[in-house]
Design a protein around this motif. Structure first.
Motif, short mmCIF file in Angstrom:
data_model
loop_
_atom_site.label_atom_id
_atom_site.label_comp_id
_atom_site.label_asym_id
_atom_site.label_seq_id
_atom_site.Cartn_x
_atom_site.Cartn_y
_atom_site.Cartn_z
N PRO A 155 0.81 -1.23 0.00
CA PRO A 155 0.00 0.00 0.00
C PRO A 155 0.84 1.27 0.00
O PRO A 155 0.63 2.13 -0.86
CB PRO A 155 -0.85 -0.12 1.26
CG PRO A 155 -0.81 -1.55 1.63
CD PRO A 155 0.48 -2.10 1.13
N ALA A 156 1.71 1.42 0.97
CA ALA A 156 2.58 2.60 1.08
C ALA A 156 1.79 3.89 1.02
O ALA A 156 2.17 4.85 0.33
CB ALA A 156 3.66 2.57 -0.01
N ARG A 163 -4.52 0.24 3.83
CA ARG A 163 -3.74 -0.20 4.98
C ARG A 163 -4.33 -1.47 5.58
O ARG A 163 -3.60 -2.37 6.02
CB ARG A 163 -3.66 0.91 6.03
CG ARG A 163 -2.90 2.14 5.55
CD ARG A 163 -2.88 3.23 6.62
NE ARG A 163 -2.19 2.78 7.81
CZ ARG A 163 -0.87 2.89 8.01
NH1 ARG A 163 -0.12 3.42 7.06
NH2 ARG A 163 -0.32 2.47 9.13
N ARG A 164 -5.66 -1.57 5.62
CA ARG A 164 -6.27 -2.79 6.17
C ARG A 164 -6.10 -3.98 5.22
O ARG A 164 -5.95 -5.11 5.68
CB ARG A 164 -7.76 -2.53 6.41
CG ARG A 164 -8.04 -1.68 7.63
CD ARG A 164 -9.51 -1.72 8.00
NE ARG A 164 -10.34 -1.05 7.00
CZ ARG A 164 -10.71 0.23 7.09
NH1 ARG A 164 -10.31 0.97 8.12
NH2 ARG A 164 -11.47 0.76 6.16
N ALA A 165 -6.10 -3.74 3.93
CA ALA A 165 -5.98 -4.84 2.98
C ALA A 165 -4.55 -5.34 2.85
O ALA A 165 -4.32 -6.53 2.65
CB ALA A 165 -6.50 -4.40 1.60
N CYS A 185 -1.69 5.28 -3.71
CA CYS A 185 -1.40 4.00 -3.06
C CYS A 185 -0.82 2.99 -4.05
O CYS A 185 -0.93 3.16 -5.26
CB CYS A 185 -2.67 3.42 -2.44
SG CYS A 185 -3.42 4.49 -1.20
N TYR A 186 -0.20 1.96 -3.46
CA TYR A 186 0.39 0.86 -4.21
C TYR A 186 1.31 1.38 -5.31
O TYR A 186 1.09 1.17 -6.50
CB TYR A 186 -0.70 -0.03 -4.80
CG TYR A 186 -1.54 -0.69 -3.73
CD1 TYR A 186 -1.09 -1.84 -3.10
CD2 TYR A 186 -2.77 -0.15 -3.36
CE1 TYR A 186 -1.87 -2.45 -2.10
CE2 TYR A 186 -3.54 -0.74 -2.36
CZ TYR A 186 -3.09 -1.89 -1.74
OH TYR A 186 -3.84 -2.48 -0.76
N ALA A 192 1.67 5.77 -8.57
CA ALA A 192 0.60 5.01 -7.92
C ALA A 192 -0.17 4.15 -8.93
O ALA A 192 -0.37 4.55 -10.08
CB ALA A 192 -0.36 5.96 -7.22
N THR A 193 -0.60 2.97 -8.48
CA THR A 193 -1.50 2.14 -9.27
C THR A 193 -2.92 2.18 -8.70
O THR A 193 -3.81 1.55 -9.26
CB THR A 193 -1.00 0.68 -9.29
OG1 THR A 193 -0.90 0.19 -7.94
CG2 THR A 193 0.36 0.59 -9.96
N LEU A 194 -3.11 2.90 -7.61
CA LEU A 194 -4.45 3.14 -7.07
C LEU A 194 -4.49 4.57 -6.56
O LEU A 194 -3.65 4.97 -5.73
CB LEU A 194 -4.79 2.15 -5.96
CG LEU A 194 -6.22 2.20 -5.41
CD1 LEU A 194 -6.65 0.81 -4.92
CD2 LEU A 194 -6.38 3.20 -4.26
N LEU A 195 -5.45 5.34 -7.02
CA LEU A 195 -5.62 6.73 -6.61
C LEU A 195 -7.05 6.94 -6.12
O LEU A 195 -8.00 6.43 -6.72
CB LEU A 195 -5.36 7.68 -7.78
CG LEU A 195 -3.91 8.08 -8.09
CD1 LEU A 195 -3.88 8.97 -9.32
CD2 LEU A 195 -3.28 8.80 -6.91
#
Length: 398
Positions: A155-156, A163-165, A185-186, A192-195
């Motif tokens: 996640p970073a 953070r939970r996943a 994230c990620y 990032a690969t998730l925004l």
């Protein structure tokens, strides 16, 4: 006592028979049939593998029925829509709108969908949006041309869902944003690969670089299920938008151009085919050094060649060409007999005076015979042939 004419000889036609043609081409035909069968089989296998991709009703490996069932167990309803009108109507504060293939939408459809979702207060999830669509569906976000090298990333970031996943298979399209309040994230190579981009209306837009966390066969890997359920289960209703190619575009003038519809790999494939064609042409057309004479497999008499050409002239009614050939050959034979170089045999000013001086008597006007117009019919052509033969015999006797 007269003798009967000799019986005609047997036909010596070299035209290939049907059996010969089949014998020579059956290998090529068999290879073509095998290639066609292989292409059909590969297409069938691929179509089976891709059937129902990202469809919450599909139990295929690339389907998403498992995540829809898990969401239903938690009280989240899932409804599938395939038109832009239905997707716009479903946008609301208690709805999560998932757009499965954003790149399938036209520019006008993307802009219209964003205008409907931005003030709705709900969540919009874009799956695998590239540079073609992400800038209009999520303003301030752009896609990097290079995808992530790895599929499983950490996640970073401070986003609670991520953070939970924990680690998840989000590796795919990488994004950058100018929004300072966005959650990145990620990351892969610091992109990032998730925004998650919040909206002023209270909703947000989640841009997911890869659809892997939604697949049936990847849901139980790492933190994929946790991340998918948290992203899609934040509202009681989930509208799963599967854009259809048959959906009417929002604005005809915003359709993709022809070059936009060409897949990204085709220009490179076309360049490779062009290079291969040039190399093949160079290979097949190379000629280094002097030509090598080859013996003909069959000796053909000169008379047969002359007769064949005559038949072609007659079939085409080419009396002008036939007369020109006869006169040219006669001039070439007459010139050495009267002391004219062969190079000047076709010059009237050089050949005609020499012929007139060589023939007995006061001479004759040979210009129309050797350099005249073409004959008007076959009878005139035959007469011209006889006159040329008579002239040559007379010159040889004198």
């Amino acid at each position: 006592m007269t003798t009967e004419a000799a019986a005609p000889t047997a036909s010596t036609s070299t035209a290939p028979t049907a059996r010969t043609v089949w014998t020579r081409t059956r290998g090529i035909v068999l290879a073509a049939v095998l290639l066609l069968a292989a292409a059909v089989a590969i297409a069938a296998v691929r179509s089976t593998e891709r059937h129902g991709q990202l469809d919450p009703r599909s139990a295929d490996p690339n389907g998403s029925r498992a995540v829809a069932q898990l969401l239903a167990d938690r009280g989240v309803t899932t409804r599938v829509v395939t038109t832009l009108r239905a997707a716009r109507a479903a946008a609301g504060p208690d709805t999560t709108l998932l757009v499965a293939v954003p790149d399938r939408l036209t520019k006008g459809q993307q802009s219209e969908l964003h205008r409907a979702t931005a003030p709705s207060g709900g969540r919009t999830v874009l799956v695998g949006a590239s540079g073609w669509s992400v800038g209009r569906l999520a303003p301030g976000v752009s896609a990097d041309p290079a995808d992530s090298l790895g599929s499983t990333l950490a996640p970073a970031c401070a986003l609670p869902e991520a953070r939970r996943a924990g680690s998840a298979d989000t590796g795919g399209v990488r994004y950058t944003t100018t929004r300072l309040d966005a959650d990145s994230c990620y990351p892969s190579a610091r992109l990032a690969t998730l925004l998650r981009v919040p909206a002023a209306s209270g909703g947000d837009t989640v841009v997911l670089g890869a659809p892997d966390i939604l697949y049936n066969d990847r849901l139980d890997k790492r933190g994929n299920a946790s991340l998918a359920l948290q992203l899609l289960g934040s509202r009681p209703h989930l509208v799963w938008y599967l854009p259809s190619l048959s959906d009417t575009p929002a604005a005809a003038d915003d359709d993709k151009s022809f070059f936009d519809l060409i897949p990204s790999g085709w220009p490179w494939a076309t360049l490779q085919l062009f290079i291969a064609a040039v190399l093949a042409a160079f290979w097949r057309g190379r000629r280094f050094g002097p030509l090598v004479p080859e013996r003909l497999p069959v000796a053909i008499r000169a008379s047969e060649t002359a007769e064949g050409r005559a038949r072609l002239y007659r079939k085409a009614n080419a009396r002008d060409r036939a007369a020109a050939a006869l006169r040219s050959a006669a001039r070439t034979r007459l010139a050495p007999l009267v002391g004219v170089p062969v190079a000047q045999a076709h010059a009237p000013e050089a050949l005609l005076p020499a012929l007139s001086a060589h023939l007995p008597g006061d001479g004759q006007d040979l210009g129309p015979l050797l350099f005249g117009p073409p004959p008007g019919d076959d009878t005139a052509l035959i007469a011209l042939t006889d006159q040329l033969d008579a002239l040559e015999r007379e010159v040889r006797r004198s």
